[in-house]
Structure formats: C-alpha cells, structure tokens
Scaffold this active site. Structure first.
Site, PDB file in Angstrom:
ATOM      1  N   CYS A 108       0.795  -1.230   0.000  1.00 61.57           N
ATOM      2  CA  CYS A 108       0.000   0.000   0.000  1.00 61.57           C
ATOM      3  C   CYS A 108       0.825   1.276   0.000  1.00 61.57           C
ATOM      4  CB  CYS A 108      -0.910   0.005   1.237  1.00 61.57           C
ATOM      5  SG  CYS A 108      -0.010   0.054   2.806  1.00 61.57           S
ATOM      6  N   GLU A 163      -7.007  -6.004  -1.008  1.00 59.89           N
ATOM      7  CA  GLU A 163      -7.154  -4.954   0.008  1.00 59.89           C
ATOM      8  C   GLU A 163      -6.061  -3.923  -0.153  1.00 59.89           C
ATOM      9  OE1 GLU A 163      -5.767  -3.970   4.407  1.00 59.89           O
ATOM     10  OE2 GLU A 163      -4.771  -4.956   2.726  1.00 59.89           O
ATOM     11  N   ARG A 223      -9.880   1.954  11.260  1.00 58.16           N
ATOM     12  CA  ARG A 223      -9.019   1.534  10.149  1.00 58.16           C
ATOM     13  C   ARG A 223      -9.882   1.363   8.892  1.00 58.16           C
ATOM     14  NH1 ARG A 223      -4.092  -1.316  10.513  1.00 58.16           N
ATOM     15  NH2 ARG A 223      -3.417  -2.297   8.563  1.00 58.16           N
ATOM     16  N   ARG A 228     -10.081   0.623   4.993  1.00 58.17           N
ATOM     17  CA  ARG A 228      -9.337   0.020   3.897  1.00 58.17           C
ATOM     18  C   ARG A 228     -10.291  -0.244   2.745  1.00 58.17           C
ATOM     19  NH1 ARG A 228      -5.649   1.756   6.199  1.00 58.17           N
ATOM     20  NH2 ARG A 228      -3.694   0.744   6.850  1.00 58.17           N
TER      21      ARG A 228
END
Length: 467
Positions: A103, A141, A185, A187
């Site tokens: 990421c 993800e 969080r 995502r």
C-alpha cells in the site's frame, strides 16, 4: 477445528481455531494467498472452510511467522509460490485469490507515487496472475489513498483492467470498527467475480455488525469500563466562540468530551496537552505561549504553516514583554530561537508529540487510530476519568491522575494482534518490534471473514455453504 456459530464473537477476536488440527470435513473452496504477510486473510478463509493451495510472500520475517502458524508441524500441502513477479500459471485450479497488495505507493504516509513506485507496479503482476489463472473470485485490500481523488485515474484504470479480463468488479471502504474491532481503520476492498458465475452481479458488501467494541475489552492491564457513562456537555462549553473543527471524525461527538488527549504545542483543543501544561509555568508564561500559538499561522508573519515570531512582533502583542521572559521559556525547553527569524516552539511537529507521547487514549474509547507498520506514539491509559463538568477540570484530572502518575501504557504487540482480530492461538514474532510491525501491516481478520461470508452466501460458484 472450532468453527464460528455467530456473527458477534468474543470481544477481542474471532473464536480460537487451530489451523494445525484437522480441517472441516468438507472443504468449501480453495484459495491462493498472495502478499500473504503473516496470514490475516488465511485465518478468516480457513475459518469459513477454505483450503489454501499456495502462498506468495517475499519478506523473510513474515514468511517465518506465516509458516510457523500454518505450515510447520501440520499436514499442509501448500506450495510456497515465491515472488509474485515470477508467478505464472498455478500448478492447480483455484477458486479464490486474495491479497493485501503493498500500500505504500498510495498511502499519505508514503510519497504517493502510485504506479511510478516499483511496489505500485505489483498491481500489474497481480492483474497478470489473475488473467492467467482465472480464479472464480478475487479479493484485494489496500489503503484508502488508492481511491482518493489524486489517484482517481490510476484506480479507474485498475478497475477497467480487471473488468477487461472477464470480471465484474465492485469495491468499498470497510472500517474495522464496523466488524467488531475498536480500531478506526478504513481500507478499500476490491472484489472481482468472474462474469460466467451465476449471480455474479448480485453481490453486495456486508453490513456493519450491531456491536460497539471498546478498547478496554481488547487491551491487557486496563480497567474494565463496562459501567462507564459519558456526560453530555453543551458544545459552547467545549468550543466557546470557535467553530467546531471539520477534522473531527465519526467517533468524536460534539456534545461529549474527547476520549483521548493530544500532546501538541502547535494546535489547541479541549483535550490538547501543551508543554506549558506539564512544565511548571506562571500565568504570564502561559500567556506568552498562547500568544505564539494563536499568531504563528497568520500570513502577516510569514508564508509557512507556522512561523517564528520576532521579539518585535511579540512585543506588539504582549504588553511590557521583556527579553528575559523569552529566555526563561528557552531554558525550560518550551521555546527556541531561530536565527534572524524569531521564537518558535521546541515541539513544533504535531505527530512528534511531547516527551515521546503523541496521544493517550482512555480505555472507554471506541477506537484507537489505524495501526501502522511504522508505529506511532499512541498510548492507552489504564484508567478512565469520570464526573467532569468542563474541559478544564477534565484536563487537570488527566494530568494529575494519569500523566503525572504514569498510569498509561504503550500498545504492545499482543495488543496490536487483538486490535487486528488475530486469535489467541496465533504465534507472533519473538521480537516485539517486528511483531508490532507485522500486525500493523496485516489485514483485519474479522473484516475478511464477513466479506468472504457474504460472497459465499450470495454468489454461486459451485461450492456449498450453509449460512
């Protein structure tokens, strides 16, 4: 193997399972674990009856943890596929391909280079592996930054590319908090369903669970706050004549005291702790500090987002200012002098905090901010604060009862594992720092669990799953 029988599991994680013991009598689907890390995807998919046929990871420390948990001392026939850049046709047919694609190229914590970063180019390898092997479903993800406006063209190109090789593609931001973890969080999860599958276009992402996790249920060594009641306070008391900051998130109520304290000299708020709050200072010294705080961003003093102020500038703002007063604040390590510019705070970077502390969260808080591989300076108080009628009382009580008495703790690797939904049986890295980094990089297990369960119950891809 112990299976789940409910959507609301024990407060800290999915119920314990043991991947080294016998699997379900009937395997529901097969999968390949790309960018496997330490196995967050795998835990969730195996819990739902999946059988892993192969995994790809290049980080040696992550591989060691992964294999210790899933490969060693078991009858697993998984194939280590190695670097995704060298993967071509799998030596088997597979139903599902999953992975947390690196990421950093898309993260605000990185340099936002996107596909210009070699790690961003790994998306092309991911696309190639999917095209060659044609799994029935894929789940990938990544960070929220992937879908931010700055990356819009890149993301749209990515989606079109997956569509062009035979997949219906849907994506959605999912927050760990909504699936039972007290972590804010977000995502993005990208789901591809092969177009020849029945109901391929009917898939919808899982709805948030009807549970409200709290930190104290997940963190060892903190007070149980199950009976804690938050007081309602008029917004005018919290903010005075100021506007309510736009930066407040969904977990901050405008009529409640914050569940955390921020250590920062360059910003202000009802739970901001400044260095002059925790160092003995006079009211006059506090006045000088607040004057610098309120004026340092004004354009008349410079173009930076925070400018040093000269003695002459300060003398216009503070009656009868004396040089000795500024020198004394320098000796207390609150101010420093920048040559030919003026005076600024020693603690001038927001996220650096003060004395190694950026934020302390109270145990009754709904969330901790996003855990990261690089770590942060966040701590958790071991007790909460009740019965305060205004911000001044709240802050004073926090300083005296928690900060000065050191009744707070860092987030341990074990805590990080729980905050990511890893079960108790999971064997983490022996080195505390390495383990925290690996958990920060991991995918939250319950999010994957509920996402995959939605796919199994909605899409007919030749498997049987009883919802």
């Amino acid at each position: 193997m112990k299976t789940l029988t409910k959507d609301v599991y024990s407060p800290s994680q999915i119920e314990s399972i043991d991947p080294c013991k016998s699997k379900l009598d009937k395997i529901g689907f097969t999968f390949v674990d790309l960018f496997a890390g330490i196995g967050g995807f795998r835990i969730a998919l195996e819990e739902l009856g999946g059988k892993c046929l192969g995994y790809s990871e290049i980080d040696k420390a992550a591989i060691e943890v992964y294999e210790k948990n899933f490969i060693n001392n078991s009858n697993s026939a998984d194939i280590r596929l190695g670097d995704i850049r060298n993967i071509d046709k799998f030596p088997f047919q597979v139903d599902v391909v999953v992975g947390g694609v690196p990421c950093q190229p898309w993260s605000v914590a990185g340099k936002l280079k996107g596909f210009d970063d070699p790690r961003g180019e790994l998306w092309f390898d991911t696309l190639r592996v999917v095209r060659i092997n044609q799994p029935k479903i894929f789940i990938f993800e990544n960070v929220k930054g992937l879908i931010e406006p700055i990356n819009k063209k890149h993301f749209e190109h990515l989606v079109r590319s997956f569509q062009s090789i035979g997949y219906f593609v849907k994506w959605q931001l999912l927050n760990s908090y909504d699936f039972g973890l007290p972590q804010n969080r977000e995502r993005v999860f990208i789901v591809g369903i092969r177009k020849d599958l029945e109901n391929a276009q009917e898939f919808s992402f899982p709805e948030p669970l009807e549970i409200k996790p709290k930190l104290y249920s997940f963190i060892d060594g903190v007070k149980d706050c199950s009976n804690f009641n938050k007081s309602k306070i008029e917004p005018q008391i919290l903010y005075g004549d100021k506007k309510i900051p736009r930066s407040r998130n969904r977990f901050q109520k405008d009529d409640e005291l914050n569940d955390f304290f921020v250590f920062c000299d360059t910003r202000d708020g009802h739970t901001t702790i400044h260095s002059w709050d925790i160092i003995r200072t006079s009211e006059r010294e506090k006045l000088i500090c607040y004057t610098i705080l309120k004026n340092r961003r004004k354009k008349k003093y410079g173009s930076k987002d925070g400018n040093p102020l000269s003695f002459e500038d300060l003398a216009e703002l503070i009656p009868d200012l004396k040089q000795e007063e500024l020198d004394k604040l320098i000796r207390k390590n609150i101010l420093r002098y920048v040559k030919n510019q003026g005076y600024e705070f020693v603690n001038s970077k927001n996220s650096a905090g003060i004395n190694g502390i950026y934020r302390i969260f109270l145990p009754h808080s709904d969330i901790i901010p996003t855990l990261t591989a690089t770590g942060n300076k966040d701590y958790i108080a071991k007790i909460s604060i009740e019965g305060c009628e205004n911000p001044e009382e709240y802050k004073d009580k926090f300083i005296k009862e928690i900060y000065q008495t050191k009744i707070f703790k860092p987030i341990s690797a074990k805590d990080a594992g729980k905050l990511q939904g890893f079960p108790d049986w999971f064997i983490m890295a022996k080195n505390e720092s390495s383990a925290k980094k690996q958990f920060g990089n991991a995918v939250p297990v319950p999010v994957v669990y509920h996402l995959m369960k939605s796919l199994l119950t909605q899409v007919d891809f030749g498997q049987k799953y009883d919802s």
